[in-house]
Design a protein around this motif. Structure first.
Motif, PDB file in Angstrom:
ATOM      1  N   LEU A 108       9.935  14.190   0.379  1.00  0.00           N
ATOM      2  CA  LEU A 108       9.496  14.126  -1.010  1.00  0.00           C
ATOM      3  C   LEU A 108      10.525  13.385  -1.857  1.00  0.00           C
ATOM      4  N   ALA A 109      11.797  13.633  -1.594  1.00  0.00           N
ATOM      5  CA  ALA A 109      12.848  12.915  -2.321  1.00  0.00           C
ATOM      6  C   ALA A 109      12.760  11.417  -2.071  1.00  0.00           C
ATOM      7  N   ASN A 110      12.557  11.022  -0.830  1.00  0.00           N
ATOM      8  CA  ASN A 110      12.450   9.599  -0.496  1.00  0.00           C
ATOM      9  C   ASN A 110      11.255   8.959  -1.194  1.00  0.00           C
ATOM     10  N   PHE A 111      10.137   9.656  -1.195  1.00  0.00           N
ATOM     11  CA  PHE A 111       8.943   9.117  -1.857  1.00  0.00           C
ATOM     12  C   PHE A 111       9.199   8.908  -3.343  1.00  0.00           C
ATOM     13  N   LEU A 112       9.773   9.906  -4.003  1.00  0.00           N
ATOM     14  CA  LEU A 112      10.010   9.808  -5.440  1.00  0.00           C
ATOM     15  C   LEU A 112      11.083   8.781  -5.773  1.00  0.00           C
ATOM     16  N   ALA A 113      12.005   8.523  -4.823  1.00  0.00           N
ATOM     17  CA  ALA A 113      13.075   7.541  -5.048  1.00  0.00           C
ATOM     18  C   ALA A 113      12.659   6.120  -4.712  1.00  0.00           C
ATOM     19  N   SER A 114      11.487   5.946  -4.121  1.00  0.00           N
ATOM     20  CA  SER A 114      11.117   4.645  -3.558  1.00  0.00           C
ATOM     21  C   SER A 114      10.682   3.612  -4.586  1.00  0.00           C
ATOM     22  N   GLY A 115      10.544   4.009  -5.866  1.00  0.00           N
ATOM     23  CA  GLY A 115      10.233   3.008  -6.877  1.00  0.00           C
ATOM     24  C   GLY A 115       9.227   3.400  -7.929  1.00  0.00           C
ATOM     25  N   LEU A 116       8.696   4.617  -7.883  1.00  0.00           N
ATOM     26  CA  LEU A 116       7.669   5.027  -8.844  1.00  0.00           C
ATOM     27  C   LEU A 116       8.124   4.852 -10.287  1.00  0.00           C
ATOM     28  N   PHE A 117       9.416   5.112 -10.557  1.00  0.00           N
ATOM     29  CA  PHE A 117       9.906   5.014 -11.934  1.00  0.00           C
ATOM     30  C   PHE A 117       9.806   3.591 -12.477  1.00  0.00           C
ATOM     31  N   GLU A 118       9.716   2.602 -11.580  1.00  0.00           N
ATOM     32  CA  GLU A 118       9.625   1.211 -12.028  1.00  0.00           C
ATOM     33  C   GLU A 118       8.293   0.914 -12.709  1.00  0.00           C
ATOM     34  N   LEU A 119       7.302   1.787 -12.514  1.00  0.00           N
ATOM     35  CA  LEU A 119       6.015   1.591 -13.183  1.00  0.00           C
ATOM     36  C   LEU A 119       6.079   1.968 -14.656  1.00  0.00           C
ATOM     37  N   GLY A 120       7.073   2.737 -15.051  1.00  0.00           N
ATOM     38  CA  GLY A 120       7.198   3.124 -16.454  1.00  0.00           C
ATOM     39  C   GLY A 120       5.975   3.870 -16.939  1.00  0.00           C
ATOM     40  N   ASP A 121       5.456   3.448 -18.107  1.00  0.00           N
ATOM     41  CA  ASP A 121       4.302   4.160 -18.667  1.00  0.00           C
ATOM     42  C   ASP A 121       2.994   3.799 -17.986  1.00  0.00           C
ATOM     43  N   LYS A 122       3.057   2.979 -16.935  1.00  0.00           N
ATOM     44  CA  LYS A 122       1.858   2.663 -16.152  1.00  0.00           C
ATOM     45  C   LYS A 122       1.674   3.609 -14.966  1.00  0.00           C
ATOM     46  N   LEU A 123       2.593   4.551 -14.796  1.00  0.00           N
ATOM     47  CA  LEU A 123       2.459   5.558 -13.736  1.00  0.00           C
ATOM     48  C   LEU A 123       1.483   6.626 -14.180  1.00  0.00           C
ATOM     49  N   GLY A 124       0.385   6.735 -13.460  1.00  0.00           N
ATOM     50  CA  GLY A 124      -0.611   7.764 -13.718  1.00  0.00           C
ATOM     51  C   GLY A 124      -0.475   8.898 -12.724  1.00  0.00           C
ATOM     52  N   PRO A 125      -1.572   9.556 -12.379  1.00  0.00           N
ATOM     53  CA  PRO A 125      -1.499  10.704 -11.456  1.00  0.00           C
ATOM     54  C   PRO A 125      -1.044  10.286 -10.064  1.00  0.00           C
ATOM     55  N   ILE A 126      -0.404  11.224  -9.384  1.00  0.00           N
ATOM     56  CA  ILE A 126      -0.083  11.059  -7.964  1.00  0.00           C
ATOM     57  C   ILE A 126      -1.145  11.813  -7.174  1.00  0.00           C
ATOM     58  N   LEU A 127      -1.781  11.105  -6.257  1.00  0.00           N
ATOM     59  CA  LEU A 127      -2.858  11.671  -5.447  1.00  0.00           C
ATOM     60  C   LEU A 127      -2.318  12.101  -4.094  1.00  0.00           C
ATOM     61  N   TRP A 128      -2.517  13.381  -3.780  1.00  0.00           N
ATOM     62  CA  TRP A 128      -2.111  13.925  -2.482  1.00  0.00           C
ATOM     63  C   TRP A 128      -3.384  14.187  -1.682  1.00  0.00           C
ATOM     64  N   GLN A 129      -3.606  13.364  -0.669  1.00  0.00           N
ATOM     65  CA  GLN A 129      -4.824  13.439   0.144  1.00  0.00           C
ATOM     66  C   GLN A 129      -4.512  14.087   1.492  1.00  0.00           C
ATOM     67  N   PHE A 130      -5.367  15.038   1.901  1.00  0.00           N
ATOM     68  CA  PHE A 130      -5.133  15.764   3.143  1.00  0.00           C
ATOM     69  C   PHE A 130      -6.207  15.448   4.171  1.00  0.00           C
ATOM     70  N   ALA A 131      -5.828  15.555   5.428  1.00  0.00           N
ATOM     71  CA  ALA A 131      -6.742  15.247   6.532  1.00  0.00           C
ATOM     72  C   ALA A 131      -7.833  16.306   6.646  1.00  0.00           C
ATOM     73  N   PRO A 132      -8.989  15.940   7.208  1.00  0.00           N
ATOM     74  CA  PRO A 132     -10.074  16.915   7.368  1.00  0.00           C
ATOM     75  C   PRO A 132      -9.688  18.118   8.224  1.00  0.00           C
ATOM     76  N   GLN A 133      -8.668  17.974   9.068  1.00  0.00           N
ATOM     77  CA  GLN A 133      -8.256  19.074   9.941  1.00  0.00           C
ATOM     78  C   GLN A 133      -7.311  20.049   9.233  1.00  0.00           C
ATOM     79  N   MET A 134      -6.809  19.665   8.062  1.00  0.00           N
ATOM     80  CA  MET A 134      -5.834  20.503   7.358  1.00  0.00           C
ATOM     81  C   MET A 134      -6.534  21.669   6.679  1.00  0.00           C
ATOM     82  N   ARG A 135      -6.160  22.889   7.071  1.00  0.00           N
ATOM     83  CA  ARG A 135      -6.773  24.095   6.528  1.00  0.00           C
ATOM     84  C   ARG A 135      -5.961  24.642   5.354  1.00  0.00           C
ATOM     85  N   PHE A 136      -6.596  25.517   4.619  1.00  0.00           N
ATOM     86  CA  PHE A 136      -5.941  26.169   3.488  1.00  0.00           C
ATOM     87  C   PHE A 136      -5.048  27.291   3.988  1.00  0.00           C
TER      88      PHE A 136
END
Length: 295
Positions: free
Chosen positions: A91-119
């Motif tokens: 998670l740290a690597n993902f957040l450090a990878s450049g998202l802040f460079e979008l500035g005010d153009k950064l909208g929602p972050i979508l977390w998509q899970f596989a059909p096999q992933m259960r609750f």
């Protein structure tokens, strides 16, 4: 007053769009520039498959006009490979990878899970609690990055703006009022995902915004939405933007969401294989703008 409505497509680099949606002869390097002037928003898909670079995020921000919004797909390494276990560094690597460079153009972050992933309640509760709600909180997590992103990192947001998160699940075990309560407690949006598959399609509102993905109603990633289907989604968007729920909404939980005067709505067409997405997005934009302004 209605909330803001952002309608667009998932991704922008598709060969079948060239010479059809994209003007003939348009350089591939200018496709984002063109698409971002046709739509309010785009889903950024590359971040799902691999860590991107700050220079790429900065270039995407420069190519798009003021007021444009990117939804960013969270890393599948976190959701599909680690399956939410031992994700601190990822998670740290993902957040450090450049998202802040979008500035005010950064909208929602979508977390998509596989059909096999259960609750798994404890696992998801811990994950949702980890998701940063502000840029400063995200920067604090990002400082835990490892060598994979050192020397290609972005750690300082331009200001402490709010961060939004949405979760798209595809296993029937999530059709559980306890999951809806959990999402509301953490302020994370349930993704309304329309597909011909047996994945859950419900319209519970769990955050101060709504996130919709339209993958194709009769053929996954392929089929075109009819005028009647476009009209249906336009009615839903109008209700959500005005802080309510559509009449006859398909709901998991009997508990009503927190009342609001308005909600922002993000809607993305992912029926891309036969060039349907751009045309459908334009149709929904026109219908939605007409519906909301006529009220």
């Amino acid at each position: 007053m209605a909330g803001r409505v952002f309608i667009g497509v998932s991704g922008w680099r598709y060969t079948p769009w060239r010479g059809h949606f994209y003007p003939k002869g348009l350089a591939q390097s200018r496709e984002l520039e063109y698409a971002s002037r046709q739509f309010h928003t785009l889903e950024l898909n590359g971040s799902f498959y691999s860590l991107q670079r700050p220079s790429s995020y900065a270039a995407w921000a420069r190519a798009t006009p003021p007021g444009f919004i990117f939804a960013v797909k969270g890393s599948r390494y976190i959701t599909h490979m680690l399956k939410l276990r031992n994700i601190e560094t990822a998670l740290a690597n993902f957040l450090a990878s450049g998202l802040f460079e979008l500035g005010d153009k950064l909208g929602p972050i979508l977390w998509q899970f596989a059909p096999q992933m259960r609750f798994h309640a404890d696992l998801f509760d811990e994950f949702l609690a980890r998701l940063p709600k502000t840029a400063n909180a995200a920067a604090k997590i990002a400082r835990g990055r490892d060598a994979r992103v050192r020397d290609r990192e972005s750690l300082v947001p331009d200001r402490n703006r709010r961060m939004r998160h949405a979760v798209e699940v595809r296993h029937e075990s999530f059709v559980d009022a306890a999951f809806i309560r959990m999402l509301r407690r953490h302020g994370v949006a349930w993704v309304v995902a329309d597909t011909p598959n047996s994945w859950p399609l419900f319209e519970d509102v769990t955050a101060d915004f709504v996130y919709v993905r339209l993958h194709g109603s009769t053929e996954l990633y392929n089929s075109r939405y009819s005028p009647e289907e476009i009209a249906y989604w336009a009615r839903c968007i109008r209700a959500w933007a005005r802080g309510g729920q559509p009449r006859g909404a398909r709901l998991i939980s009997k508990e009503k969401p927190r009342e609001r005067a308005s909600r922002d709505v993000y809607c993305y067409f992912d029926n891309t294989d036969k060039r349907c997405a751009p045309e459908n997005a334009r149709e929904l934009m026109a219908r939605t703008e007409r519906d909301i302004t006529s009220c």
